[in-house]
Design a protein around this motif. Sequence first.
Motif, PDB file in Angstrom:
ATOM      1  N   SER A 132      14.721  -0.750  11.819  1.00 36.09           N
ATOM      2  CA  SER A 132      13.581  -1.470  12.395  1.00 36.09           C
ATOM      3  C   SER A 132      13.781  -2.974  12.369  1.00 36.09           C
ATOM      4  CB  SER A 132      12.299  -1.121  11.631  1.00 36.09           C
ATOM      5  OG  SER A 132      12.301  -1.735  10.342  1.00 36.09           O
ATOM      6  N   GLY A 133      14.683  -3.449  11.501  1.00 32.14           N
ATOM      7  CA  GLY A 133      14.897  -4.883  11.370  1.00 32.14           C
ATOM      8  C   GLY A 133      13.859  -5.584  10.522  1.00 32.14           C
ATOM      9  N   LYS A 134      12.902  -4.833   9.969  1.00 30.25           N
ATOM     10  CA  LYS A 134      11.882  -5.437   9.108  1.00 30.25           C
ATOM     11  C   LYS A 134      12.412  -5.573   7.690  1.00 30.25           C
ATOM     12  CE  LYS A 134       8.038  -3.503  11.794  1.00 30.25           C
ATOM     13  NZ  LYS A 134       6.839  -2.624  11.746  1.00 30.25           N
ATOM     14  N   PRO A 135      11.833  -6.467   6.884  1.00 31.31           N
ATOM     15  CA  PRO A 135      12.345  -6.698   5.526  1.00 31.31           C
ATOM     16  C   PRO A 135      12.039  -5.534   4.592  1.00 31.31           C
ATOM     17  CG  PRO A 135      10.378  -8.000   5.902  1.00 31.31           C
ATOM     18  CD  PRO A 135      10.733  -7.398   7.229  1.00 31.31           C
ATOM     19  N   MET A 136      12.881  -5.394   3.568  1.00 29.80           N
ATOM     20  CA  MET A 136      12.727  -4.351   2.559  1.00 29.80           C
ATOM     21  C   MET A 136      12.689  -4.981   1.175  1.00 29.80           C
ATOM     22  SD  MET A 136      15.361  -1.388   3.920  1.00 29.80           S
ATOM     23  CE  MET A 136      16.814  -2.421   3.616  1.00 29.80           C
ATOM     24  N   ALA A 137      11.800  -4.458   0.320  1.00 27.79           N
ATOM     25  CA  ALA A 137      11.705  -4.909  -1.073  1.00 27.79           C
ATOM     26  C   ALA A 137      11.830  -3.710  -1.992  1.00 27.79           C
ATOM     27  CB  ALA A 137      10.382  -5.627  -1.324  1.00 27.79           C
ATOM     28  N   GLU A 152      -2.949   5.553   7.263  1.00 28.02           N
ATOM     29  CA  GLU A 152      -2.866   4.898   8.571  1.00 28.02           C
ATOM     30  C   GLU A 152      -4.234   4.402   9.020  1.00 28.02           C
ATOM     31  OE1 GLU A 152      -1.264   5.736  13.142  1.00 28.02           O
ATOM     32  OE2 GLU A 152      -0.808   7.152  11.526  1.00 28.02           O
ATOM     33  N   GLU A 153      -5.254   5.231   8.879  1.00 26.87           N
ATOM     34  CA  GLU A 153      -6.596   4.808   9.278  1.00 26.87           C
ATOM     35  C   GLU A 153      -7.104   3.674   8.400  1.00 26.87           C
ATOM     36  OE1 GLU A 153     -11.104   6.641   9.811  1.00 26.87           O
ATOM     37  OE2 GLU A 153      -9.386   8.012   9.805  1.00 26.87           O
ATOM     38  N   ALA A 154      -6.795   3.728   7.096  1.00 24.41           N
ATOM     39  CA  ALA A 154      -7.227   2.668   6.186  1.00 24.41           C
ATOM     40  C   ALA A 154      -6.619   1.329   6.574  1.00 24.41           C
ATOM     41  CB  ALA A 154      -6.837   3.030   4.751  1.00 24.41           C
ATOM     42  N   ILE A 155      -5.331   1.329   6.937  1.00 23.70           N
ATOM     43  CA  ILE A 155      -4.693   0.079   7.366  1.00 23.70           C
ATOM     44  C   ILE A 155      -5.354  -0.453   8.625  1.00 23.70           C
ATOM     45  CG2 ILE A 155      -2.536  -0.918   8.222  1.00 23.70           C
ATOM     46  CD1 ILE A 155      -1.059   1.098   6.398  1.00 23.70           C
ATOM     47  N   GLU A 156      -5.680   0.433   9.556  1.00 24.96           N
ATOM     48  CA  GLU A 156      -6.355   0.013  10.789  1.00 24.96           C
ATOM     49  C   GLU A 156      -7.712  -0.619  10.467  1.00 24.96           C
ATOM     50  OE1 GLU A 156      -6.534   3.658  12.920  1.00 24.96           O
ATOM     51  OE2 GLU A 156      -4.480   3.523  13.700  1.00 24.96           O
ATOM     52  N   ARG A 216       6.425   1.966  11.633  1.00 22.85           N
ATOM     53  CA  ARG A 216       5.530   1.733  12.770  1.00 22.85           C
ATOM     54  C   ARG A 216       4.427   0.733  12.443  1.00 22.85           C
ATOM     55  NH1 ARG A 216       1.269   5.009  13.726  1.00 22.85           N
ATOM     56  NH2 ARG A 216       2.247   6.660  12.471  1.00 22.85           N
ATOM     57  N   MET A 217       3.878   0.762  11.230  1.00 23.60           N
ATOM     58  CA  MET A 217       2.687  -0.031  10.929  1.00 23.60           C
ATOM     59  C   MET A 217       2.902  -1.130   9.896  1.00 23.60           C
ATOM     60  SD  MET A 217      -0.526   2.591  11.016  1.00 23.60           S
ATOM     61  CE  MET A 217      -1.624   1.174  11.184  1.00 23.60           C
ATOM     62  N   GLY A 218       3.967  -1.048   9.115  1.00 22.45           N
ATOM     63  CA  GLY A 218       4.138  -1.996   8.031  1.00 22.45           C
ATOM     64  C   GLY A 218       4.821  -3.279   8.453  1.00 22.45           C
ATOM     65  N   ASP A 219       4.523  -4.341   7.722  1.00 21.32           N
ATOM     66  CA  ASP A 219       5.252  -5.603   7.886  1.00 21.32           C
ATOM     67  C   ASP A 219       6.534  -5.598   7.066  1.00 21.32           C
ATOM     68  OD1 ASP A 219       3.286  -6.956   9.570  1.00 21.32           O
ATOM     69  OD2 ASP A 219       2.010  -6.926   7.783  1.00 21.32           O
ATOM     70  N   GLY A 220       6.665  -4.627   6.162  1.00 21.94           N
ATOM     71  CA  GLY A 220       7.851  -4.489   5.337  1.00 21.94           C
ATOM     72  C   GLY A 220       7.783  -3.185   4.582  1.00 21.94           C
ATOM     73  N   VAL A 255       0.833  -1.203   0.000  1.00 26.28           N
ATOM     74  CA  VAL A 255       0.000   0.000   0.000  1.00 26.28           C
ATOM     75  C   VAL A 255       0.867   1.252   0.000  1.00 26.28           C
ATOM     76  CG1 VAL A 255      -1.915  -1.146   1.190  1.00 26.28           C
ATOM     77  CG2 VAL A 255      -0.181   0.069   2.529  1.00 26.28           C
ATOM     78  N   GLY A 256       0.260   2.359  -0.427  1.00 22.13           N
ATOM     79  CA  GLY A 256       0.923   3.651  -0.413  1.00 22.13           C
ATOM     80  C   GLY A 256      -0.113   4.747  -0.494  1.00 22.13           C
ATOM     81  N   THR A 257       0.361   5.989  -0.478  1.00 20.93           N
ATOM     82  CA  THR A 257      -0.560   7.125  -0.491  1.00 20.93           C
ATOM     83  C   THR A 257      -1.061   7.461  -1.883  1.00 20.93           C
ATOM     84  OG1 THR A 257       1.296   8.674  -0.608  1.00 20.93           O
ATOM     85  CG2 THR A 257       0.447   8.141   1.591  1.00 20.93           C
TER      86      THR A 257
END
Length: 318
Positions: A206-211, A131-135, A185-189, A105-107
């Motif tokens: 953050s240690g989360k994966p990047m693509a 952010e609200e849409a993801i929630e 803060r909210m993404g899995d990657g 997702v993106g803006t």
Amino acid sequence: MTSDTLIGYFLSCEEYDVDELLEQAVLAEQAGFEALWISDHYHPWNDEQGQSAFVWSLIGALSQVTELPVTTAVTCPTVRIHPAVLAQAAATSHALLKGRFRLGVGTGEALNEHILGDAWPPERVRLEMLEEAIEVMRELWTGEAVQHHGSHYTVENARIYTRREDPPPVWISAFGPRAAELATRMGDGLITMMPSGEVVDAFRESGKPMAAGFKVAWADTEDEGVAHAHRLWPNAGLPGELSQVLPSPQHFAQASTLVGEDWTRENTVCGSDVEKHVAAFRPFLDAGFSEVYVANMGPNYRPMIEAYGEKVLPALRG
């Protein structure tokens, strides 16, 4: 060069028709690509590209012709389609792909999102909406009935029935510091097109994966590849926030006249030199990206995918 980084193929819905996209997916899997990205647009960037299929129909078709994981790169869940509807679309795609779907997702861009006459918000507001849409989507993926009255979205008596117990991961596209903070803060990657910069530096902590993804133009000669890339994708050279605010393919075509062919030649791998194609991955691999996706520009996608399967992918995997 690497044995850990996933190498995937990027399906460009803006340039190829539906049959070509499905053919590319099948060829990519046969060649040894490990996953698929697919773009989500209402319009192409310019009329020369000439296509823009509805991504959710294509994902359903992809689920029947390939076993590869599929990620949208990227969907805007804020303006053109309500996040409650996209939550259902993503849940169904995740079920069709047997858990191999990921929602990027993106803006978004005015090019695709202003078509219903809605005002195009400034970046700060777009990030609040994202952010609200993801929630909202994550709450719906629990399978519970949802009542939501937020700053930007209302959901009444909504429940998603067709879903897996494991919800789709959400990876967030970020091109600036505020977007990077949200993605961290909210993404899995993270999804990006750049191998370095403050966004990558911030997310790496953050240690989360990047693509990441990029485009090449396979052709018999460099000049032919440059001609294809510059005819179809000169918008890649537009600076700053133009890609987010220009409202139509015609505006992109006008702005892209400022991008010279020399820029395309200097910033794009064109032709059939395998070493150059291998080298294009190096900045992303050196930066620690866990996944890298490559798209082809122009008509030569069959020889490109075959050459990658025979030479480029083996070289990348050492």
